[in-house]
Structures are given as C-alpha cells and as structure tokens.
Design an enzyme around this catalytic site. Sequence first.
Site, PDB file in Angstrom:
ATOM      1  N   LYS A   1      -6.342   4.912   8.410  1.00  8.07           N
ATOM      2  CA  LYS A   1      -5.448   5.739   7.822  1.00  8.07           C
ATOM      3  C   LYS A   1      -6.020   7.330   7.773  1.00  8.07           C
ATOM      4  CE  LYS A   1      -3.245   2.007   5.165  1.00  8.07           C
ATOM      5  NZ  LYS A   1      -3.318   1.415   3.803  1.00  8.07           N
TER       6      LYS A   1
ATOM      7  N   SER B   1       0.848  -1.326  -0.006  1.00  8.77           N
ATOM      8  CA  SER B   1       0.016  -0.115  -0.084  1.00  8.77           C
ATOM      9  C   SER B   1       0.812   1.232  -0.299  1.00  8.77           C
ATOM     10  CB  SER B   1      -1.176  -0.239   1.104  1.00  8.77           C
ATOM     11  OG  SER B   1      -0.262   0.107   2.218  1.00  8.77           O
TER      12      SER B   1
END
Lengths: 200, 200, 200, 200, 200, 200
Positions: free
Chosen positions: C138, C95
């Site tokens: 996040k 990611s």
Amino acid sequence: TPETAERTAVPGVATGLAVTGAGGEVLFIEATAMEGEPGLTLTGQLGDVMKESAQIALSYLRSHGAELGIDAASLAKRRIHVHFPAGAVPKDGPSAGITMVTALASLASGRPVRPEVGMTGEVTLAGRVLPIGGVKQKLLAAHRAGLTEVIIPARNEPDLDDVPEAVREALTIHTLGDVADVLELALRPAQERAPALAAA
Amino acid sequence: TPETAERTAVPGVATGLAVTGAGGEVLFIEATAMEGEPGLTLTGQLGDVMKESAQIALSYLRSHGAELGIDAASLAKRRIHVHFPAGAVPKDGPSAGITMVTALASLASGRPVRPEVGMTGEVTLAGRVLPIGGVKQKLLAAHRAGLTEVIIPARNEPDLDDVPEAVREALTIHTLGDVADVLELALRPAQERAPALAAA
Amino acid sequence: TPETAERTAVPGVATGLAVTGAGGEVLFIEATAMEGEPGLTLTGQLGDVMKESAQIALSYLRSHGAELGIDAASLAKRRIHVHFPAGAVPKDGPSAGITMVTALASLASGRPVRPEVGMTGEVTLAGRVLPIGGVKQKLLAAHRAGLTEVIIPARNEPDLDDVPEAVREALTIHTLGDVADVLELALRPAQERAPALAAA
Amino acid sequence: TPETAERTAVPGVATGLAVTGAGGEVLFIEATAMEGEPGLTLTGQLGDVMKESAQIALSYLRSHGAELGIDAASLAKRRIHVHFPAGAVPKDGPSAGITMVTALASLASGRPVRPEVGMTGEVTLAGRVLPIGGVKQKLLAAHRAGLTEVIIPARNEPDLDDVPEAVREALTIHTLGDVADVLELALRPAQERAPALAAA
Amino acid sequence: TPETAERTAVPGVATGLAVTGAGGEVLFIEATAMEGEPGLTLTGQLGDVMKESAQIALSYLRSHGAELGIDAASLAKRRIHVHFPAGAVPKDGPSAGITMVTALASLASGRPVRPEVGMTGEVTLAGRVLPIGGVKQKLLAAHRAGLTEVIIPARNEPDLDDVPEAVREALTIHTLGDVADVLELALRPAQERAPALAAA
Amino acid sequence: TPETAERTAVPGVATGLAVTGAGGEVLFIEATAMEGEPGLTLTGQLGDVMKESAQIALSYLRSHGAELGIDAASLAKRRIHVHFPAGAVPKDGPSAGITMVTALASLASGRPVRPEVGMTGEVTLAGRVLPIGGVKQKLLAAHRAGLTEVIIPARNEPDLDDVPEAVREALTIHTLGDVADVLELALRPAQERAPALAAA
Ligand SMILES: [Ca+2]
Ligand SMILES: [Ca+2]
Ligand SMILES: [Ca+2]
Ligand SMILES: [Ca+2]
Ligand SMILES: [Ca+2]
Ligand SMILES: [Ca+2]
Ligand SMILES: [Ca+2]
Ligand SMILES: [Ca+2]
Ligand SMILES: [Ca+2]
Ligand SMILES: [Ca+2]
Ligand SMILES: [Ca+2]
Ligand SMILES: [Ca+2]
C-alpha cells in the site's frame, strides 16, 4: 419440579415435550411482548414448519380471543417474541403448536401456566388438536423431569398402550381435541393471575 | 488492563470471552444507538445463532427494563447497532448472550461496564443464563489479558475443575443463573455513570 | 498528483490504499447525499465485510457527530450513496473503514479531503483503528501515485520495517489508533471548507 | 360425517379433495381474518403454485365481491390467514383453487360451507373453473369419508367414466365451469348464516 | 438513421454501444417516470454491475442536478423505470453508465438526445468517465448503424489506433472525461426541447 | 369461437399466442384491479423475463395513458393482478408483451378486447413492438382455435413465408410496430364499452 416452577413462574412460559436424537425432552417456550411494529419474532433456530406453527398459534388467539376471554389486542398491537431455548439447537415440526398457544395465551392473560403440566400437539388455525409422534418418549421425559400432568392430542390415545404402566399411573394424562380445552386446563385460574399485559 | 480500560471507558462496550481455533480470546462488543427507524443493525460477520442471540438480548431488556431500572424506551425508539470486532472474522454461537445484554444495558443506562470483568453465557428471553462450552480456554484467556473477574453460567460450575488452580486463584469467578445478577455485578454503580442515553 | 487533486476537489471523496492481485493500488471512495428515504446505498461490487464496514462508518459518525463537530443529522436524514470505482471490480475486506469514515465526514462537513493524503485501516463502531494487511504494498502504491502523506493503524507500526527506506523517507507516515485523529489530519481545515451539506 | 360437520361448523372452513402418494384424501382448508396489515398469510408447507392459487382466490373475491353479494372489503382491509392442515405435509398444485375461494367467501359472508360437500378444481382470476387430475381417487376418497356431494370442473366430466358406478350413484356430482356457481352450491343459504365478519 | 431518429425522438431514450458475442451493437436505453413510490425499476435482464451502474447514474443526477441545470426533483419524487431492449437478452457491465445518465437527463430536462450520437463509458458517482473495453467493435457498430458521432472515455483514446481509418474518418469521435461534457454534447439544445417532465 | 368470446367478454382479458413443447397455443391473459397497495401481483408460474415484461407493459400505460386516452390513474392507484392460466404450467419469454398491454388497457378503459383477435409481440418501454419467434406455430394455433385476426410484430413479416397459404388466407394478419396501433385495433370501440374502471 424446582426448575419447572421457576421457569413458569412468570406469564408467557409453557412447558413442552419434544423428541430429539437423544430421546424425549422437556423444553420451555418463552414468549414476551414489546411496544413496536406488530408481528412475530422467532428465535431458537426454528425450521419452517415450526415457524408456521407459531404463526398459526398467534392467528388462532387473535381471531378467537373474545370467545376465550383473552385480550387479543394485547397480542395484535405489539411485537411478540417467542424463543425456544437452547438457542443453538435446531428444532422443527408442528408438535409444539399447543404449547405455543398456551405460552401466548398466558402472556396475553397474565395467567401463568401450571408448572406441573407438560404438553405436545399440533394445532390448526381453527383450534383443532392434531396428532403428533413420539408419545412414549415424551411421556417418559415428562415423568423423568418431575411433571405430573401431560396433555396429548385425542387422536394419540392409542399410543398410550406403548407407555410403561408405571409412567401412565404416575401421570395424569389428558387427551384433548380442542385447544380451548388445553388452555382451560393449563393456565392457572384467573384469580391467581399476575398483572395482565395491558393492551397498547 | 490498559486496553480493556480504554475500550470500556464509554457506555455500550462489554468484554466477552470466546473460543476460536486458536484457543480462548477476549473480545469487545460495541453497541451504539442512533435516531432512525427502530431495530437492530448487526455487524462483524455474525452467524445465525449469534444474530438471534442479539435479538434475544434486546427483547429481554425491552420487556424487563422497568424491573431492572433501565430506560428501555431508549432502546426501543432508536436504531441500535451492535458490532463485534474484528470485522472480517466470522463469529457464531449463543455464548455471547450475556455480554450483549450487558453492552446494551450499559448503553441504555449510561453506566460503563467495569473494565476488570469478562463474561460468557447464553441468555434466554426470560433472562436465564444457560451453560456454554470452552470454560477452561476462556478463563485462561481472561487471565492472560489481565482481567481479574469473570462471570460464567451457574450450570458451568463443574467445568471449573479443569481450570488450573493458579488461574482460579487469580480470578474472582462468579457463577450466575439470572442475567439480572450479571448486570448488577458488571455495570459500574449508577453514581459513577456517564450521561445516560436520553430517550428519543 | 493531478488526478488525486482533481478527484478530491469536492467534499465526499477520500483516497484509500488497497491491495489487489496486482499489488497495491490507490482508489477513490466517493460519497454523496440525496433527499429521500434515509439509509445507505452501496455500489462497486462490494463484499459482505466491506458493506458492514460502510454501516460501521456511518453509525460511528451518526453517534459521534456532536463531539467531532460534524452535523450528523445531514447524514441521518438523507439517502447516502457510497461508490467504489471501478464498478465491475469485486472488492472486500475491512481495511477501507477509515477511508469511508473520512469520505462521509468530508461530505457532512463540506471540508474536502487533503489531496496529498492516502489511508488504510479498519474502524470499529467505537472509533478504534484496527490493524490491516498489506502495509508494504500500500505504501509503495501511495508513493508511486505521488501521495506524500499516509495514515496507517497504530498497531501496524511494526510493518514499517518492511517498507523500503526511500519510500519511508519520501512519505510522512501517521500511525493512529483513534479515527477522530484520522479526521483531524485528513480533512482540510474548516476555514477552507466548501459550502456544507445543509441538513434536510 | 361427524368430522366434516364439526370442522365446517364455523364460517371459513371448506372441504377439499386431494391426491397424495397414498391415494385420494379429504382435507379441510381453514381461513380466518384479523385486524392488521392487509395481506395474505399462508401456512401448511405450500408450494409456489398453491401459494399463487391462494392469491388468485383472494383477488377473484376482492374484485367480484359486489356481483357475488360478498363484502369484499372485509377481506381487503384485514390480514387473511389460510392454513392447510396437517402442518408438516408439503402440498402443491392448483387444484385447491375453488376450495380456497369457497373458504374465503364463507369467511367474508358468514355463511358456513355445507358439510356434505367436497370439491376440487383450479380457478382463474376471472372465475373460470379449469380441469384438474385425479378425479377417480378424489371421488373415492370423498365417498370413503362420508361426503355425499362433490364439485368437479366441467371439463373433467369425461373422467367420470373411470369412477366405479357405485360411487357415482352414491354421490351427487356437480360439474361446473364458473366459480360463482360453486359458491352458490357450496355455501349454506344466507338465512342460516352465522354472524358475518364485520368490515373493518 | 431512420431507426435511431425514431427511437430517440422522445426524451428519455439514448443510444448506447455494446459488445456481445456477435460483435459490436447499437442499443437503445429507454427511461420513463411515473407517479408512485420513488425508486428505480430496472428491466432487460440486467446483471448486478449494470444495476449498480443505473443507481450511480440516478444518484449522480440527483446530487448534481442544480449545477447541470436539470430538475433533479422530477427524478427524485417519481418512480423511474429504465429498460434495455431486447427484454430476453442478458446484459451486464459498467459501460452503459454514461448512456444511462444521458437517458435520465433527457427525461428530466425534456431535451431529446441527438439521434446521430452513440456513446459508451463507465460513470462514477462524482461524474468521472472511466475507460471501457471493445472500442473497436463498438465504433464499427456505430458506423454500420449510420451514427455519425460517438462519445468514448478520454482514457480510451489509445484504443482508437485499432479502429480502421475509414471508420475514424467517417465518425466524429469525442473523448471525454467528465459526464457533464457528455450531456452538453448529447442532448439537443434547450430551445428545441419537448415539454419538460413536470416535477411532482 | 365460443370459448374466446366467453373469456374475453369482460374487460381485462386478452388472447395471446404462445409456443410450448407441444406446438402453438392460444392463452388468455387475465388482469384485474383492486383497492390496496399499488403494485403488480403476477401469477401463473412466470419466469423472470415474463415478469419484467409485465412491468414494462404497466409502465408503458402509466406513462403514455394520456396520449392513448386511457385513465392511467386507475392503474397507478390500485393493486393490479395479472394471471396466466393454467396456473401450474411454467411460462417465460417476452412475446406476451403486447398481449399484457392490451389486457391492462382493456381493464383501465372498460373496453373489452375483440374476441376474434389473437396477438404476439415483445413490447418496449417506449411502445415499440419487437420481433418474436414461433410465428408459424402461433398462427396455426390461432387458426385452429377459430380466431380470424392476428397481430404480429412488423419485423416478423418475413416469417409469414413459412405459414401455409390456407392459414394466411383464412386469417387477417396485422404487422405492427407501435403498440398504440395494437390497442386501436384490438380494443372494442369506446361506444361499446362496459362501465370503465373508476379511478380510486
Ligand atoms: Ca414432530
Ligand atoms: Ca394416571
Ligand atoms: Ca459457543
Ligand atoms: Ca479466585
Ligand atoms: Ca518520512
Ligand atoms: Ca393437482
Ligand atoms: Ca375417461
Ligand atoms: Ca349420483
Ligand atoms: Ca463492459
Ligand atoms: Ca472523424
Ligand atoms: Ca418467446
Ligand atoms: Ca388473410
């Protein structure tokens, strides 16, 4: 056989005889050469002994090319790739040694391998053919696959007793001790050769 | 499909068919070339068999480029990077062989891959297409993803019996034995080509 | 934020969003280039997937530099070092892909990364942005750290439902599918650029 | 014996004495040299100690060639391949050290090894011959194989007590402490030499 | 102290502070440079994190040499060897980062490290000083060893509460966030410098 | 002793003192140099710490050769091979450090090592001699082997209390802290030197 004929039609492919869990088997060893960093690329999930066997086959040809009438420089200056299909099946052992020498000599000389010939035998760096196992299963497989000639190591001659007579009769069986004799027998004559691999 | 069209719009991307724990799946193999030390960079958490498969695909094209009308030097003199998204999913097996040959041939020739075509099949160094597993799931996945043509190995033809008739009707199914035929079928014609990758 | 501003003041540093055992986290990816043998040095206790991700990021920029207006030769002819602080914490996963592309593009172009932007997303070799996990944590972390803009993959848009409305309001959230758009958004305009990394 | 004579007819092959699970054994160490990147290729499933032993043998000759009258440059500038048949049998230990020095010196000088001589002994980098085990079984094997002369380390002299008197009588046994003396004894005189390996 | 003075008398040696099973400890990091293939040789049984730390220290100096007034080419064109005595004790962790930067900067500039200074702190590729553990034990060890100045990371300032007041009083404690400040403080002024390491 | 005199007669061999399961032992470290790719070949089944020790010894001489009056270029431009007989016995630890420095300095200078001297001690990259274990057993072994002088680290002086008085009297014991002093003491004077190893 049609398959063998098709597979060995181009220089660089030789017909080997192997033993697997499921008995004897015919397999086609493929070799090719490319421009690039000299060396050996080996694929087909080969074990350590078989990888060493490929190095021995290549070193034998590189150091004996002159006496064999083979352009060893065409092997020394290129990247050589040798593949054993099928790609996902692990393979090992030294008994494909003479088949690898034959595939590489065919590649370097441009002389295809005779399609009716299958072979098995360990090779040493000095070109001796050492005995291997599984002679009976390997000859049965060669016969089943329609091959008509086989090469086995001289020191395996006693194992022929175990091969059914019908198979022994149907096959021309060569028992050889020197890999130079294997090449003489297995490669098509030079006059039939395809365009040779030019040296780099 | 829109996704396939978008993904394969540039040369170097080919559509493969795979089997995972969750059934069949369509995946996009991406290849690119850069100046730098010649060789192969492989990413996507590939297993040993799949890595060997990539080497076979590259060696096949490098040694058969001339007869295929592909500029093999553009592959030999550059660093080639082949990636299998998604990056965190481990992948293995030989069945992406012909898809990798196609992606690399597309990259070298500048001819994009036809977006309606998906494919599966092991490739050998001499260019033979060997049979693979999971034909049924792979064709179901191709159909689901909106592909209309698929390429499978000739020796997998018997497996088509297991594919639902509706899917077989909807798809044009090619059963091929030689990877040169795969390329002829899968790459867009040369006149539609994007600017070819110039040799270094 | 002061820390982000300070860390991203020089070209080559981009702000990523990660998930650890302790929730979401902001991390700074640092890239630098040196004379020396071309290639990639990676530090920060990276796992295999993350290492491959860095190779993909670099290959993407090297093969698409021209169309992005980035001097790819400055990346190709130097030793590139990418570090993920803190050095003793193991890290893995795909990611950080778009963050690495951004850090490297910033380094090559001399354009610093906008300090208010954090990002997360897998990247493919052809420049697609693939979905990742942990969107909610996040974005919470980005907000906590004082960032005001975030970039996430287009295919993660449905995950925004789980993000508290206050956070969604406070942040400008970009959902992108092509890494070229990420760069356009995240790098400071060229006229603000620091002296670009000269090609070797 | 016929086999020994045939195997050692060419320069580069020396006759060693080993101990295996099945007692003593005679083995033929084969060395060859090729154009290519200088260095050592070792095959025959060698263990770590035996691989180091080969490096010691080569370094000894390369650094003492001048005083031995051997063209060390022919070893230093080529790729050297040393093989221990049979290829599938794992081998280890330092006791083939002097046999490897002899095979390599034979290769470099073009002087074949005397076919009636077998040998065993560890070698050091400075050329000392260190004691080894299995003297009794090794001498029995040498005798059985038809060899008439053997070389053992000086410090193994006490072990001769255990060797049957008939064997001791039949064999000429040399107990040596310096590998230079081994070479003097084991190599055929220079005037009988085959064409020497030309330096690259 | 006499030992510190003696150890740091030559450029390339810096005094670090570490924590072992037996409490805090002073250790001397030694760096030297040689003609030869550029790169980093690391000895002292270093773990992976510490090896990466050394790469970060070297890359930081190579890419920031100009602004630091250090001849980075002298580091880039030579083989750099960094050793952590004692050689048999395994060591790991990122906290020797700033000490390695200091040792390498001392080597490159010819300016010895001030013998009264000990230090600890992780360094990032961009030159940030990150917090480490064991501040109390490290300062006790510095004091015990007769050091009078220590450098610790800015973000470790709160840990000073745990350090006995007598030790805090005896030491001059610098809390720094930028490794450029570490170098300014720890290296002897340029006018006192030993002959600088000439660039290759 | 006769053995020590014979082994150390040529430059490049130094006499070390070690401890094994069977007590103290005298061992001869052999070093030689060859044309070829610069670097270090190590044999004798050395463990990681001992291998690092050899790198430290070589780096010390390469970076301090000038001040020691040793032609470091002769070490830097050649392939150096260091062997610890006997080849099959695993060895490890840092205590052969000064013996390796001595063997390599002897090789580079052409000055043989004084045959009556044995030594033990860890060496650092900056040339410090660090303490080791087993002083008592090592001195007993030196005495037993007929050596008359030994070198031990300065910081091992307290261990001499444990050495029997008769042995202490019989031996001249040097306690040194700087490896430059070890070389001065252990190498034969320059006027007795054998032909020095010419630089490549
Ligand atoms: Ca076999
Ligand atoms: Ca017959
Ligand atoms: Ca498969
Ligand atoms: Ca149909
Ligand atoms: Ca918003
Ligand atoms: Ca042995
Ligand atoms: Ca006895
Ligand atoms: Ca006799
Ligand atoms: Ca630490
Ligand atoms: Ca104070
Ligand atoms: Ca020790
Ligand atoms: Ca005394």
